[in-house]
Design an enzyme around this catalytic site. Structure first.
Site, PDB file in Angstrom:
ATOM      1  N   HIS A  98      -3.219  -3.918  15.065  1.00 45.43           N
ATOM      2  CA  HIS A  98      -4.667  -4.129  15.015  1.00 45.43           C
ATOM      3  C   HIS A  98      -5.254  -3.912  13.624  1.00 45.43           C
ATOM      4  O   HIS A  98      -6.432  -4.126  13.402  1.00 45.43           O
ATOM      5  CB  HIS A  98      -5.383  -3.161  15.969  1.00 45.43           C
TER       6      HIS A  98
HETATM    7  C1  UD1 Z   1     -11.480   0.906  13.775  1.00 43.45           C
HETATM    8  C2  UD1 Z   1     -11.150   1.733  12.517  1.00 43.45           C
HETATM    9  C3  UD1 Z   1      -9.632   1.851  12.382  1.00 43.45           C
HETATM   10  C4  UD1 Z   1      -9.015   2.398  13.651  1.00 43.45           C
HETATM   11  C5  UD1 Z   1      -9.440   1.577  14.858  1.00 43.45           C
HETATM   12  C6  UD1 Z   1      -8.947   2.233  16.121  1.00 43.45           C
HETATM   13  C7  UD1 Z   1     -12.734   1.562  10.629  1.00 43.45           C
HETATM   14  C8  UD1 Z   1     -12.975   0.959   9.294  1.00 43.45           C
HETATM   15  N1  UD1 Z   1     -11.651   1.086  11.309  1.00 43.45           N
HETATM   16  O1  UD1 Z   1     -10.953  -0.390  13.569  1.00 43.45           O
HETATM   17  O2  UD1 Z   1      -9.329   2.721  11.316  1.00 43.45           O
HETATM   18  O3  UD1 Z   1      -7.613   2.357  13.528  1.00 43.45           O
HETATM   19  O4  UD1 Z   1     -10.894   1.517  14.896  1.00 43.45           O
HETATM   20  O5  UD1 Z   1      -8.806   1.331  17.156  1.00 43.45           O
HETATM   21  O6  UD1 Z   1     -13.476   2.416  11.053  1.00 43.45           O
HETATM   22  N2  UD1 Z   1     -14.534  -4.790  19.079  1.00 43.45           N
HETATM   23  C9  UD1 Z   1     -14.740  -5.009  20.417  1.00 43.45           C
HETATM   24  N3  UD1 Z   1     -15.063  -3.952  21.214  1.00 43.45           N
HETATM   25  C10 UD1 Z   1     -15.203  -2.705  20.726  1.00 43.45           C
HETATM   26  C11 UD1 Z   1     -15.001  -2.479  19.362  1.00 43.45           C
HETATM   27  C12 UD1 Z   1     -14.658  -3.541  18.557  1.00 43.45           C
HETATM   28  O7  UD1 Z   1     -14.627  -6.115  20.910  1.00 43.45           O
HETATM   29  O8  UD1 Z   1     -15.495  -1.785  21.512  1.00 43.45           O
HETATM   30  C13 UD1 Z   1     -14.141  -5.925  18.213  1.00 43.45           C
HETATM   31  C14 UD1 Z   1     -15.292  -6.583  17.483  1.00 43.45           C
HETATM   32  O9  UD1 Z   1     -14.996  -7.944  17.382  1.00 43.45           O
HETATM   33  C15 UD1 Z   1     -15.211  -5.954  16.105  1.00 43.45           C
HETATM   34  C16 UD1 Z   1     -13.721  -5.701  15.921  1.00 43.45           C
HETATM   35  O10 UD1 Z   1     -13.230  -5.429  17.219  1.00 43.45           O
HETATM   36  O11 UD1 Z   1     -15.742  -6.762  15.103  1.00 43.45           O
HETATM   37  C17 UD1 Z   1     -13.390  -4.569  14.975  1.00 43.45           C
HETATM   38  O12 UD1 Z   1     -14.034  -3.346  15.367  1.00 43.45           O
HETATM   39  P1  UD1 Z   1     -14.308  -2.188  14.288  1.00 43.45           P
HETATM   40  O13 UD1 Z   1     -14.814  -0.990  14.970  1.00 43.45           O
HETATM   41  O14 UD1 Z   1     -15.088  -2.723  13.148  1.00 43.45           O
HETATM   42  O15 UD1 Z   1     -12.885  -1.887  13.697  1.00 43.45           O
HETATM   43  P2  UD1 Z   1     -11.486  -1.619  14.403  1.00 43.45           P
HETATM   44  O16 UD1 Z   1     -10.575  -2.755  14.061  1.00 43.45           O
HETATM   45  O17 UD1 Z   1     -11.685  -1.293  15.827  1.00 43.45           O
HETATM   46  N1  UDP Z   2      -3.791   3.668  22.907  1.00 46.38           N
HETATM   47  C1  UDP Z   2      -4.132   3.456  24.233  1.00 46.38           C
HETATM   48  N2  UDP Z   2      -4.036   2.194  24.744  1.00 46.38           N
HETATM   49  C2  UDP Z   2      -3.602   1.131  24.007  1.00 46.38           C
HETATM   50  C3  UDP Z   2      -3.254   1.356  22.652  1.00 46.38           C
HETATM   51  C4  UDP Z   2      -3.370   2.630  22.127  1.00 46.38           C
HETATM   52  O1  UDP Z   2      -4.508   4.399  24.947  1.00 46.38           O
HETATM   53  O2  UDP Z   2      -3.532   0.014  24.525  1.00 46.38           O
HETATM   54  C5  UDP Z   2      -3.942   5.023  22.328  1.00 46.38           C
HETATM   55  C6  UDP Z   2      -2.671   5.618  21.804  1.00 46.38           C
HETATM   56  O3  UDP Z   2      -2.061   6.414  22.789  1.00 46.38           O
HETATM   57  C7  UDP Z   2      -3.132   6.441  20.603  1.00 46.38           C
HETATM   58  C8  UDP Z   2      -4.401   5.779  20.155  1.00 46.38           C
HETATM   59  O4  UDP Z   2      -4.800   4.911  21.211  1.00 46.38           O
HETATM   60  O5  UDP Z   2      -3.434   7.780  20.969  1.00 46.38           O
HETATM   61  C9  UDP Z   2      -4.207   5.017  18.873  1.00 46.38           C
HETATM   62  O6  UDP Z   2      -5.372   4.303  18.582  1.00 46.38           O
HETATM   63  P1  UDP Z   2      -5.415   3.049  17.622  1.00 46.38           P
HETATM   64  O7  UDP Z   2      -4.071   2.473  17.465  1.00 46.38           O
HETATM   65  O8  UDP Z   2      -6.510   2.184  18.119  1.00 46.38           O
HETATM   66  O9  UDP Z   2      -5.963   3.674  16.259  1.00 46.38           O
HETATM   67  P2  UDP Z   2      -5.273   4.414  15.011  1.00 46.38           P
HETATM   68  O10 UDP Z   2      -4.510   5.579  15.515  1.00 46.38           O
HETATM   69  O11 UDP Z   2      -4.443   3.415  14.293  1.00 46.38           O
HETATM   70  O12 UDP Z   2      -6.461   4.792  14.195  1.00 46.38           O
END
Ligand code: UD1
Ligand code: UDP
Length: 364
Positions: free
Chosen positions: A205
């Site tokens: 992601h």
């Molecule tokens: C964010 C964090 C990343 C973390 C990840 C965990 C930042 C810069 N990035 O990335 O470090 O690893 O969360 O999962 O803070 N969207 C949805 N539903 C939601 C949230 C997001 O559909 O509830 C979609 C939207 O299209 C959005 C995209 O995901 O534009 C990205 O969401 P965003 O919160 O900006 O960043 P993440 O990729 O989730």
């Molecule tokens: N996780 C989850 N369901 C999923 C993928 C991840 O519950 O489908 C959990 C996983 O166990 C871990 C956390 O989400 O604790 C990791 O989050 P993510 O990969 O979104 O973010 P990052 O750790 O890279 O910031």
């Protein structure tokens, strides 16, 4: 309240759950401020339910936007609540935009800032997360470093030793509390028709991978080839950012990569424990693979979790298909007997105890 806890995304909900449980246990008055960075049920409310967390008192509902707009809106919203609640201490966890906003808001007010999971470094300033970590660590009054390595990085940047406590990572606390529960309650293997040890689990992601068409394409092709060579399928619970880009780039997902919904926590833990191997670009997933004893291949050029590599649980490979297949070959040959470098599952207790001690020492 004495304490305000700022969170906004899936990994923060998971990794702050042990801290919140500890507050409940010790009857500490606390407020949770949810920024609303994550808002889809399967990234948000499902985790509050499964981790048995109370609904946050505040939810800013900020949602998705550009970095500046998202962070700015959070900053203004958090400041307003902090002024009203007037906590002694504010805790943030990790490296998201929610963390950055919480840290900046706190640092301009007469409150102490504690950073949980401090001192992680990828040394890659192209990553938004790296900026967020570095800035937050340098604003924090106290830093909860998960390992000696992360403490070392902080000392090298000139952060005074008396601000740093090595606590272990709260991801271990959450895992210990929920792993057996997952084994008992989750039916995900049956539901997906999977046999333990007979599939690879994958997540991807990160912006630098899935926002870049050729990197995303390479990654999918490498994973698919590796799985085919090992005679297994890949299960890929998809993050909304990745899902949006599959569409935008019109990428076709190889037939042996099974896309499934982003999983609930207990189901995901069960998938991790039962996988033969995990391929990921997630931070938390690298840690969990290492803790549950499943070999990991990280599809990135660097990691801020070098402990997983040095104990032999993880290998970095980037996104070139040939590098992915070579790393998968290598990691399927390891014996899974490394030590967990992230602590004994008492990080939440240590953090709350330290936060109280520091508070008592600070003249206000
Ligand atoms: C964010 C964090 C990343 C973390 C990840 C965990 C930042 C810069 N990035 O990335 O470090 O690893 O969360 O999962 O803070 N969207 C949805 N539903 C939601 C949230 C997001 O559909 O509830 C979609 C939207 O299209 C959005 C995209 O995901 O534009 C990205 O969401 P965003 O919160 O900006 O960043 P993440 O990729 O989730
Ligand atoms: N996780 C989850 N369901 C999923 C993928 C991840 O519950 O489908 C959990 C996983 O166990 C871990 C956390 O989400 O604790 C990791 O989050 P993510 O990969 O979104 O973010 P990052 O750790 O890279 O910031």
């Amino acid at each position: 309240s004495d304490l305000a806890i700022v969170l906004g995304t899936r990994p923060e909900i998971i990794k702050l759950s042990p801290v919140i449980h500890e507050c409940e246990q010790r009857d500490i008055s606390y407020t949770v401020i949810h920024t609303g960075q994550h808002y889809s049920d399967n990234l948000d409310s499902v985790f509050f339910e499964q981790l048995e967390l109370p609904t946050p008192e505040y939810n800013l509902g900020v949602g998705s936007d550009s970095h500046g707009a998202q962070t700015g809106e959070m900053l203004a919203g958090i400041e307003e609540i902090l002024l009203e609640e007037n906590p002694d201490t504010v805790l943030v966890q990790g490296d998201t935009n929610s963390v950055l906003a919480g840290a900046i808001a706190t640092s301009k007010l007469d409150m102490e800032l504690g950073h949980v999971e401090a001192g992680l470094r990828s040394f890659d300033r192209e990553m938004p997360e790296e900026t967020n970590r570095v800035v937050t660590d340098h604003m924090a009054d106290y830093l909860f470093a998960p390992t000696e390595q992360s403490k070392e990085y902080l000392l090298e940047e000139g952060i005074p030793a008396d601000r740093i406590t090595v606590t272990g990572n709260t991801v271990v606390d959450a895992l210990h509390r929920n792993r057996k529960l997952a084994e008992r309650k989750s039916s995900v293997l049956d539901d997906l028709g999977l046999e333990a040890g007979e599939f690879f689990l994958m997540t991807a992601h990160r912006a630098e991978n899935v926002d870049d068409e050729s990197r995303f394409r390479g990654l999918l092709s490498g994973v698919s080839t590796a799985a085919a060579q090992h005679g297994v399928d890949v299960v890929y619970p998809i993050h909304p950012r990745a899902e949006a880009n599959l569409d935008a780039f019109d990428l076709s997902v190889p037939h042996n990569v099974r896309l499934v919904e982003a999983q609930e926590y207990l189901d995901f833990l069960q998938l991790e424990s039962a996988a033969r191997l995990i391929l990921t670009d997630s931070g938390g997933v690298q840690e969990e693979a290492c803790i549950v004893g499943v070999p990991c291949v990280t599809m990135r050029d660097n990691t801020e979790r070098p402990e997983t590599v040095s104990v032999g649980a993880n290998r970095l490979c980037g996104v070139e298909p040939s590098a992915i297949t070579a790393s998968v070959d290598f990691m399927t040959e390891t014996d899974n007997t490394w030590e967990n470098p992230f602590g004994d599952g008492t990080a939440g207790q240590t953090i709350i105890r330290e936060a109280a001690t520091v508070r008592a020492k600070v003249p206000r």
